[in-house]
Design an enzyme around this catalytic site. Sequence first.
Site, PDB file in Angstrom:
ATOM      1  N   ASP A 135     -37.172  10.143  -9.372  1.00 38.82           N
ATOM      2  CA  ASP A 135     -36.979   8.747  -9.807  1.00 38.82           C
ATOM      3  C   ASP A 135     -35.530   8.298  -9.679  1.00 38.82           C
ATOM      4  N   CYS A 189     -61.434   8.483  -2.547  1.00 40.68           N
ATOM      5  CA  CYS A 189     -61.977   7.618  -3.599  1.00 40.68           C
ATOM      6  C   CYS A 189     -63.423   7.197  -3.302  1.00 40.68           C
ATOM      7  N   CYS A 195     -60.934   2.462 -11.647  1.00 47.65           N
ATOM      8  CA  CYS A 195     -59.592   2.107 -12.127  1.00 47.65           C
ATOM      9  C   CYS A 195     -59.349   0.612 -12.007  1.00 47.65           C
ATOM     10  N   CYS A 199     -58.660  -1.677 -15.726  1.00 50.25           N
ATOM     11  CA  CYS A 199     -57.283  -2.038 -16.117  1.00 50.25           C
ATOM     12  C   CYS A 199     -57.306  -3.180 -17.144  1.00 50.25           C
ATOM     13  N   CYS A 215     -48.607  -4.889 -15.383  1.00 50.24           N
ATOM     14  CA  CYS A 215     -48.906  -3.508 -15.787  1.00 50.24           C
ATOM     15  C   CYS A 215     -48.274  -3.211 -17.152  1.00 50.24           C
ATOM     16  N   CYS A 242     -49.133   3.370 -20.176  1.00 53.32           N
ATOM     17  CA  CYS A 242     -50.586   3.176 -20.254  1.00 53.32           C
ATOM     18  C   CYS A 242     -51.250   4.198 -19.343  1.00 53.32           C
TER      19      CYS A 242
HETATM   20  C1  B12 Z   1     -41.242   1.400 -10.304  1.00 58.62           C
HETATM   21  C2  B12 Z   1     -42.233   2.442 -10.747  1.00 58.62           C
HETATM   22  C3  B12 Z   1     -43.250   2.023 -11.589  1.00 58.62           C
HETATM   23  C4  B12 Z   1     -43.560   0.553 -11.844  1.00 58.62           C
HETATM   24  C5  B12 Z   1     -44.320  -0.003 -10.616  1.00 58.62           C
HETATM   25  C6  B12 Z   1     -45.497   0.865 -10.193  1.00 58.62           C
HETATM   26  C7  B12 Z   1     -45.959   0.682  -8.761  1.00 58.62           C
HETATM   27  N1  B12 Z   1     -47.251   0.873  -8.548  1.00 58.62           N
HETATM   28  O1  B12 Z   1     -45.176   0.429  -7.889  1.00 58.62           O
HETATM   29  C8  B12 Z   1     -44.372   0.619 -13.164  1.00 58.62           C
HETATM   30  C9  B12 Z   1     -43.404   0.505 -14.333  1.00 58.62           C
HETATM   31  C10 B12 Z   1     -45.461  -0.433 -13.323  1.00 58.62           C
HETATM   32  C11 B12 Z   1     -44.896   2.060 -13.080  1.00 58.62           C
HETATM   33  C12 B12 Z   1     -46.037   2.476 -13.734  1.00 58.62           C
HETATM   34  C13 B12 Z   1     -46.478   3.790 -13.698  1.00 58.62           C
HETATM   35  N2  B12 Z   1     -45.863   4.842 -13.169  1.00 58.62           N
HETATM   36 CO1  B12 Z   1     -44.311   4.690 -12.083  1.00 58.62          CO
HETATM   37  N3  B12 Z   1     -42.845   4.724 -10.813  1.00 58.62           N
HETATM   38  C14 B12 Z   1     -42.120   3.770 -10.325  1.00 58.62           C
HETATM   39  C15 B12 Z   1     -41.122   4.344  -9.302  1.00 58.62           C
HETATM   40  C16 B12 Z   1     -39.756   4.525  -9.994  1.00 58.62           C
HETATM   41  C17 B12 Z   1     -40.984   3.507  -8.025  1.00 58.62           C
HETATM   42  C18 B12 Z   1     -42.346   3.086  -7.424  1.00 58.62           C
HETATM   43  C19 B12 Z   1     -42.191   2.119  -6.286  1.00 58.62           C
HETATM   44  O2  B12 Z   1     -41.317   2.262  -5.458  1.00 58.62           O
HETATM   45  N4  B12 Z   1     -43.054   1.116  -6.262  1.00 58.62           N
HETATM   46  C20 B12 Z   1     -43.088   0.174  -5.170  1.00 58.62           C
HETATM   47  C21 B12 Z   1     -44.419   0.342  -4.389  1.00 58.62           C
HETATM   48  C22 B12 Z   1     -44.439  -0.534  -3.152  1.00 58.62           C
HETATM   49  O3  B12 Z   1     -44.434   1.623  -3.954  1.00 58.62           O
HETATM   50  P1  B12 Z   1     -45.535   2.735  -4.290  1.00 58.62           P
HETATM   51  O4  B12 Z   1     -46.708   2.181  -5.004  1.00 58.62           O
HETATM   52  O5  B12 Z   1     -44.821   3.862  -4.940  1.00 58.62           O
HETATM   53  O6  B12 Z   1     -45.907   3.165  -2.821  1.00 58.62           O
HETATM   54  C23 B12 Z   1     -47.032   2.605  -2.231  1.00 58.62           C
HETATM   55  C24 B12 Z   1     -46.914   1.898  -0.953  1.00 58.62           C
HETATM   56  O7  B12 Z   1     -45.947   2.501  -0.186  1.00 58.62           O
HETATM   57  C25 B12 Z   1     -48.369   2.082  -0.471  1.00 58.62           C
HETATM   58  N5  B12 Z   1     -48.563   2.391   0.901  1.00 58.62           N
HETATM   59  C26 B12 Z   1     -48.091   3.405   1.619  1.00 58.62           C
HETATM   60  N6  B12 Z   1     -48.556   3.351   2.841  1.00 58.62           N
HETATM   61  C27 B12 Z   1     -49.395   2.285   2.874  1.00 58.62           C
HETATM   62  C28 B12 Z   1     -50.156   1.792   3.882  1.00 58.62           C
HETATM   63  C29 B12 Z   1     -50.953   0.661   3.649  1.00 58.62           C
HETATM   64  C30 B12 Z   1     -51.751   0.161   4.744  1.00 58.62           C
HETATM   65  C31 B12 Z   1     -50.979   0.058   2.345  1.00 58.62           C
HETATM   66  C32 B12 Z   1     -51.820  -1.125   2.034  1.00 58.62           C
HETATM   67  C33 B12 Z   1     -50.195   0.589   1.327  1.00 58.62           C
HETATM   68  C34 B12 Z   1     -49.420   1.688   1.631  1.00 58.62           C
HETATM   69  O8  B12 Z   1     -48.897   3.209  -1.100  1.00 58.62           O
HETATM   70  C35 B12 Z   1     -47.920   3.755  -1.872  1.00 58.62           C
HETATM   71  C36 B12 Z   1     -48.609   4.332  -3.078  1.00 58.62           C
HETATM   72  O9  B12 Z   1     -49.266   3.350  -3.827  1.00 58.62           O
HETATM   73  C37 B12 Z   1     -41.801   5.722  -8.968  1.00 58.62           C
HETATM   74  C38 B12 Z   1     -40.840   6.821  -8.531  1.00 58.62           C
HETATM   75  C39 B12 Z   1     -40.455   6.597  -7.086  1.00 58.62           C
HETATM   76  N7  B12 Z   1     -39.191   6.511  -6.824  1.00 58.62           N
HETATM   77  O10 B12 Z   1     -41.318   6.478  -6.231  1.00 58.62           O
HETATM   78  C40 B12 Z   1     -42.546   6.042 -10.286  1.00 58.62           C
HETATM   79  C41 B12 Z   1     -43.884   6.769 -10.170  1.00 58.62           C
HETATM   80  C42 B12 Z   1     -44.660   6.155  -9.051  1.00 58.62           C
HETATM   81  N8  B12 Z   1     -44.583   6.456 -11.467  1.00 58.62           N
HETATM   82  C43 B12 Z   1     -45.264   7.394 -11.917  1.00 58.62           C
HETATM   83  C44 B12 Z   1     -46.098   7.279 -13.058  1.00 58.62           C
HETATM   84  C45 B12 Z   1     -46.583   8.567 -13.694  1.00 58.62           C
HETATM   85  C46 B12 Z   1     -46.440   6.015 -13.565  1.00 58.62           C
HETATM   86  C47 B12 Z   1     -47.494   5.690 -14.640  1.00 58.62           C
HETATM   87  C48 B12 Z   1     -48.750   6.548 -14.571  1.00 58.62           C
HETATM   88  C49 B12 Z   1     -46.815   5.823 -16.025  1.00 58.62           C
HETATM   89  C50 B12 Z   1     -47.689   5.485 -17.224  1.00 58.62           C
HETATM   90  N9  B12 Z   1     -48.611   6.334 -17.628  1.00 58.62           N
HETATM   91  O11 B12 Z   1     -47.486   4.468 -17.839  1.00 58.62           O
HETATM   92  C51 B12 Z   1     -47.792   4.193 -14.351  1.00 58.62           C
HETATM   93  C52 B12 Z   1     -48.934   4.043 -13.325  1.00 58.62           C
HETATM   94  C53 B12 Z   1     -49.189   2.645 -12.870  1.00 58.62           C
HETATM   95  C54 B12 Z   1     -49.855   2.621 -11.499  1.00 58.62           C
HETATM   96  N10 B12 Z   1     -51.174   2.568 -11.471  1.00 58.62           N
HETATM   97  O12 B12 Z   1     -49.156   2.658 -10.486  1.00 58.62           O
HETATM   98  C55 B12 Z   1     -45.199   8.642 -11.045  1.00 58.62           C
HETATM   99  C56 B12 Z   1     -46.504   8.759 -10.258  1.00 58.62           C
HETATM  100  C57 B12 Z   1     -47.059  10.172 -10.144  1.00 58.62           C
HETATM  101  C58 B12 Z   1     -48.343  10.171  -9.342  1.00 58.62           C
HETATM  102  N11 B12 Z   1     -49.224  11.075  -9.655  1.00 58.62           N
HETATM  103  O13 B12 Z   1     -48.524   9.402  -8.441  1.00 58.62           O
HETATM  104  C59 B12 Z   1     -43.920   8.341 -10.152  1.00 58.62           C
HETATM  105  C60 B12 Z   1     -43.991   8.882  -8.736  1.00 58.62           C
HETATM  106  C61 B12 Z   1     -42.723   8.946 -10.900  1.00 58.62           C
HETATM  107  C62 B12 Z   1     -42.578  10.440 -10.656  1.00 58.62           C
HETATM  108  N12 B12 Z   1     -41.416  10.879 -10.214  1.00 58.62           N
HETATM  109  O14 B12 Z   1     -43.491  11.215 -10.848  1.00 58.62           O
HETATM  110  N13 B12 Z   1     -44.130   2.818 -12.263  1.00 58.62           N
HETATM  111  S1  SF4 Z   2     -51.155   1.761 -16.142  1.00 62.71           S
HETATM  112 FE1  SF4 Z   2     -50.944  -0.384 -15.497  1.00 62.71          FE
HETATM  113  S2  SF4 Z   2     -52.331  -0.525 -13.753  1.00 62.71           S
HETATM  114 FE2  SF4 Z   2     -52.949   1.302 -14.858  1.00 62.71          FE
HETATM  115  S3  SF4 Z   2     -54.551   0.578 -16.260  1.00 62.71           S
HETATM  116 FE3  SF4 Z   2     -52.623   0.513 -17.379  1.00 62.71          FE
HETATM  117  S4  SF4 Z   2     -51.953  -1.617 -17.101  1.00 62.71           S
HETATM  118 FE4  SF4 Z   2     -53.483  -1.236 -15.537  1.00 62.71          FE
HETATM  119  S1  SF4 Z   3     -60.801   5.795 -10.458  1.00 63.23           S
HETATM  120 FE1  SF4 Z   3     -59.628   4.813  -8.843  1.00 63.23          FE
HETATM  121  S2  SF4 Z   3     -58.281   6.396  -8.063  1.00 63.23           S
HETATM  122 FE2  SF4 Z   3     -59.878   7.427  -9.229  1.00 63.23          FE
HETATM  123  S3  SF4 Z   3     -61.456   7.926  -7.691  1.00 63.23           S
HETATM  124 FE3  SF4 Z   3     -62.012   5.964  -8.597  1.00 63.23          FE
HETATM  125  S4  SF4 Z   3     -61.094   4.467  -7.188  1.00 63.23           S
HETATM  126 FE4  SF4 Z   3     -60.101   6.421  -6.774  1.00 63.23          FE
END
Ligand code: B12
Ligand code: SF4
Ligand code: SF4
Length: 383
Positions: A135, A189, A195, A199, A215, A242
């Site tokens: 992170d 999935c 999921c 939510c 979120c 959450c």
């Molecule tokens: C900012 C952040 C948040 C934000 C935004 C979350 C989000 N979805 O982006 C908030 C505060 C909401 C959050 C919440 C949570 N987070 Co958080 N978060 C981060 C952080 C610091 C950055 C994420 C980021 O860059 N987001 C921007 C989006 C664009 O990127 P992304 O979703 O990570 O990447 C996606 C895209 O690239 C996409 N993608 C890739 N290729 C392609 C191709 C196509 C065609 C498409 C459509 C999409 C696509 O898929 C990727 C995965 O979803 C990371 C650590 C890190 N540096 O990565 C931890 C991280 C993702 N979080 C983590 C966790 C544990 C959580 C929570 C479970 C915490 C909780 N219990 O409350 C929740 C889960 C919410 C959820 N369902 O995502 C873990 C996830 C572990 C895991 N098993 O995946 C991480 C990796 C931290 C860690 N070091 O372990 N988080």
């Molecule tokens: S962690 Fe965020 S995305 Fe996941 S159920 Fe809770 S509010 Fe919804």
């Molecule tokens: S709850 Fe969401 S992440 Fe888990 S298997 Fe179903 S669709 Fe996939």
Amino acid sequence: MRELQSAASRLGLSQLAVTSAEPLELAGPAWQGWIAAGRRGAMDYLSEGQRADPRSILPQARSVICVAMPYATNTPFIPLGRLAQKPVERKAVGELAGYAQGQDYHPLLWNRLLALGDILADLAGRPVLGRPCVDTAPLLERALAARAGLGFVGKNGLLIAPGGSSLLLLGELLVDVELPPGAPMKDRCGECTNCLSACPTAAFVGPYVLDARRCIAYLTIELQGPIPRDLRALIGTRVFGCDVCQSVCPFNAPNAQARVGSAPELTSRRSTLSLIELLELGASRYRSVVRRSALRRVSRAQLARNAAVALGNLGDPQHTASLYRAAQEHSSVVVREHATWALGRLGAECELRALSAEAQPEAVRVEACRSLSELLDRTADAT
Ligand code: B12
Ligand code: SF4
Ligand code: SF4
């Protein structure tokens, strides 16, 4: 690779997979589109850097070693159909997300990544230039782990490990060593959408895409100021993060969790906190509550704000006096305004009248007037 894998499991890491340090082709544009759509909310740091390019962090990087550390949670697995029947918790306690129930994972993972770097140097027979990330760097950690084949990204956006669960935390070690990369896994999935429909705040725009502004993890942890009024009632009694989109996921069923186990340091030591204590938290008690915990990400005022919302959602009139005191006296105007909102949920008409008339900060007076008029409407509807 086999030596690295076994070193990782000796270090308490459940998975290790490698990918090259080349930029992420698909995730890069997906990240930029996500930022352009404003879904990051106030998390300005998410638009900084070249998050899809590991070499923007370490130009000499040749490989990225992705690891996962599993955590155990007291948050129960809830099959989707039973979510609506979940008994309402009447005790005045706030829920913590599973990952924050044990020790802070950041230093734990960081130290293990450093140890892994030392082991790699021994194996390579030369000093290794490495950079751990947990992170802490502008990097798309999930997308990198998915490309390495550590797991697949589920529709909830979380990385799910094969034969395991999504209850894991990710870390990476960027190294100047060329290692054989893994292959990405297929999404497993299938037709499931648990999921997305479970939510509480409807934060998913669609599969894989989250609007962070809705979120609960964002609202309770990342957001510093007021929580949007229309979302407060949906937060329930969650005060830090959450787990709903993980609790309903079949990959997190208890048998899968048992198979993977958890790092002892991340095993739950507390899953709830007293809401009244959080609302009235003093500086020294705050320090002991957040010590060595991921909770240190939030300020004392954020915890009190979250507790006020949770108490409002609990709706128990016996908390009126504590909320009224917070609405009048808390050092943060944001907390005072949220406590006023909560008084409205409790139907505390006298207190709202007093707050709307007294010489209160404008935000408190405005909220008191609004809550009072909603309360009077509700009473009129009921008679
Ligand atoms: C900012 C952040 C948040 C934000 C935004 C979350 C989000 N979805 O982006 C908030 C505060 C909401 C959050 C919440 C949570 N987070 Co958080 N978060 C981060 C952080 C610091 C950055 C994420 C980021 O860059 N987001 C921007 C989006 C664009 O990127 P992304 O979703 O990570 O990447 C996606 C895209 O690239 C996409 N993608 C890739 N290729 C392609 C191709 C196509 C065609 C498409 C459509 C999409 C696509 O898929 C990727 C995965 O979803 C990371 C650590 C890190 N540096 O990565 C931890 C991280 C993702 N979080 C983590 C966790 C544990 C959580 C929570 C479970 C915490 C909780 N219990 O409350 C929740 C889960 C919410 C959820 N369902 O995502 C873990 C996830 C572990 C895991 N098993 O995946 C991480 C990796 C931290 C860690 N070091 O372990 N988080
Ligand atoms: S962690 Fe965020 S995305 Fe996941 S159920 Fe809770 S509010 Fe919804
Ligand atoms: S709850 Fe969401 S992440 Fe888990 S298997 Fe179903 S669709 Fe996939």
